[in-house]
Motif scaffolding. Sequence first.
Motif, PDB file in Angstrom:
ATOM      1  N   PHE A  76     -66.784  57.848 -23.401  1.00 49.11           N
ATOM      2  CA  PHE A  76     -66.737  59.263 -22.564  1.00 49.11           C
ATOM      3  C   PHE A  76     -65.060  59.372 -22.684  1.00 49.11           C
ATOM      4  CE2 PHE A  76     -70.763  57.428 -21.184  1.00 49.11           C
ATOM      5  CZ  PHE A  76     -71.901  58.716 -21.411  1.00 49.11           C
ATOM      6  N   TYR A  77     -65.183  60.509 -23.886  1.00 49.37           N
ATOM      7  CA  TYR A  77     -63.350  60.778 -23.563  1.00 49.37           C
ATOM      8  C   TYR A  77     -63.268  61.920 -23.039  1.00 49.37           C
ATOM      9  CZ  TYR A  77     -63.208  57.752 -27.151  1.00 49.37           C
ATOM     10  OH  TYR A  77     -63.355  55.601 -27.957  1.00 49.37           O
ATOM     11  N   CYS A  78     -61.975  62.019 -22.069  1.00 45.83           N
ATOM     12  CA  CYS A  78     -62.580  63.623 -21.141  1.00 45.83           C
ATOM     13  C   CYS A  78     -60.997  64.147 -21.367  1.00 45.83           C
ATOM     14  CB  CYS A  78     -62.038  62.721 -19.950  1.00 45.83           C
ATOM     15  SG  CYS A  78     -63.655  62.490 -19.610  1.00 45.83           S
ATOM     16  N   ASP A  79     -60.445  65.553 -21.360  1.00 50.75           N
ATOM     17  CA  ASP A  79     -59.380  66.230 -21.420  1.00 50.75           C
ATOM     18  C   ASP A  79     -59.564  67.325 -20.152  1.00 50.75           C
ATOM     19  OD1 ASP A  79     -58.145  65.485 -24.235  1.00 50.75           O
ATOM     20  OD2 ASP A  79     -60.157  65.837 -25.143  1.00 50.75           O
ATOM     21  N   VAL A  80     -58.035  67.098 -19.991  1.00 50.36           N
ATOM     22  CA  VAL A  80     -58.021  68.597 -18.249  1.00 50.36           C
ATOM     23  C   VAL A  80     -58.389  69.766 -19.420  1.00 50.36           C
ATOM     24  CG1 VAL A  80     -56.444  69.364 -17.484  1.00 50.36           C
ATOM     25  CG2 VAL A  80     -56.785  66.597 -16.911  1.00 50.36           C
ATOM     26  N   ALA A  81     -59.203  70.774 -19.006  1.00 50.00           N
ATOM     27  CA  ALA A  81     -59.234  72.002 -19.472  1.00 50.00           C
ATOM     28  C   ALA A  81     -58.466  73.181 -19.149  1.00 50.00           C
ATOM     29  CB  ALA A  81     -60.867  72.196 -19.994  1.00 50.00           C
ATOM     30  N   LYS A  82     -58.727  72.910 -17.454  1.00 49.44           N
ATOM     31  CA  LYS A  82     -58.379  74.070 -17.293  1.00 49.44           C
ATOM     32  C   LYS A  82     -57.563  73.342 -14.893  1.00 49.44           C
ATOM     33  CE  LYS A  82     -58.924  78.618 -14.802  1.00 49.44           C
ATOM     34  NZ  LYS A  82     -60.618  79.564 -14.110  1.00 49.44           N
ATOM     35  N   VAL A  83     -56.557  74.160 -14.826  1.00 53.14           N
ATOM     36  CA  VAL A  83     -56.479  73.470 -13.094  1.00 53.14           C
ATOM     37  C   VAL A  83     -56.031  74.500 -12.492  1.00 53.14           C
ATOM     38  CG1 VAL A  83     -54.479  72.405 -11.927  1.00 53.14           C
ATOM     39  CG2 VAL A  83     -54.807  71.254 -14.131  1.00 53.14           C
ATOM     40  N   GLY A  84     -56.684  75.081 -11.419  1.00 49.97           N
ATOM     41  CA  GLY A  84     -56.775  76.509 -10.524  1.00 49.97           C
ATOM     42  C   GLY A  84     -55.578  75.358  -9.379  1.00 49.97           C
ATOM     43  N   ASN A  85     -56.051  76.354  -8.555  1.00 42.11           N
ATOM     44  CA  ASN A  85     -55.184  76.175  -7.290  1.00 42.11           C
ATOM     45  C   ASN A  85     -55.497  74.835  -6.592  1.00 42.11           C
ATOM     46  OD1 ASN A  85     -53.386  76.735  -5.004  1.00 42.11           O
ATOM     47  ND2 ASN A  85     -55.019  77.440  -3.426  1.00 42.11           N
ATOM     48  N   THR A  86     -57.159  75.439  -6.653  1.00 41.32           N
ATOM     49  CA  THR A  86     -58.239  73.537  -5.808  1.00 41.32           C
ATOM     50  C   THR A  86     -58.676  72.571  -7.032  1.00 41.32           C
ATOM     51  OG1 THR A  86     -59.206  74.795  -5.048  1.00 41.32           O
ATOM     52  CG2 THR A  86     -57.439  74.824  -3.772  1.00 41.32           C
ATOM     53  N   SER A  87     -58.957  73.122  -7.826  1.00 40.19           N
ATOM     54  CA  SER A  87     -59.744  72.728  -8.304  1.00 40.19           C
ATOM     55  C   SER A  87     -59.391  72.509 -10.167  1.00 40.19           C
ATOM     56  CB  SER A  87     -61.080  73.568  -9.127  1.00 40.19           C
ATOM     57  OG  SER A  87     -60.495  75.178 -10.067  1.00 40.19           O
ATOM     58  N   ILE A  88     -60.011  71.240 -10.669  1.00 36.34           N
ATOM     59  CA  ILE A  88     -59.340  70.778 -12.137  1.00 36.34           C
ATOM     60  C   ILE A  88     -61.130  70.955 -12.768  1.00 36.34           C
ATOM     61  CG2 ILE A  88     -58.899  69.316 -13.147  1.00 36.34           C
ATOM     62  CD1 ILE A  88     -57.344  68.052 -10.666  1.00 36.34           C
TER      63      ILE A  88
END
Length: 147
Positions: A76-88
């Motif tokens: 399982f390979y992961c990438d951060v797609a979006k960072v919001g105020n309280t969410s990822i």
Amino acid sequence: MYWEDPPEDREAAVRTLAMPKDTNGLGDIFGGWIMSHADVAGAILAYRRAAGRVVTVAVNDVKFLRPVFVGDVVSFYCDVAKVGNTSITVEITIFSERNDGGVARHVRVATASITYVHIDLDGRPRPVPHGADQNPKDPDGRPVKGK
């Protein structure tokens, strides 16, 4: 961004072996087993990016592309797609390593997009620190490269 082939510049967030106990009546690995491991893998990256506790708030998308078989090594390979105020939001690409006639090959078997919320000790959402490491590290402390 989802990967077509396993990235060579990093380790998988999670790697596990598909076992007979994880199969459906036809002998393929249950989709729920894959989803569970994808959630764990995504949470590891989200935890590192948030520099603290996270909880799953949404499974935005899961696509099962090919079956997973008993004996496959699933990564399982992961990438951060979006960072919001309280969410990822984390995108996960899942590969099975198969040994066909003595030759190992990797097959992309699924993709997922999962959103996590950074929480405090009382379970309330709290802002994701923007001063946190924008470039998460793999389990060996090497920078995670991607996209």
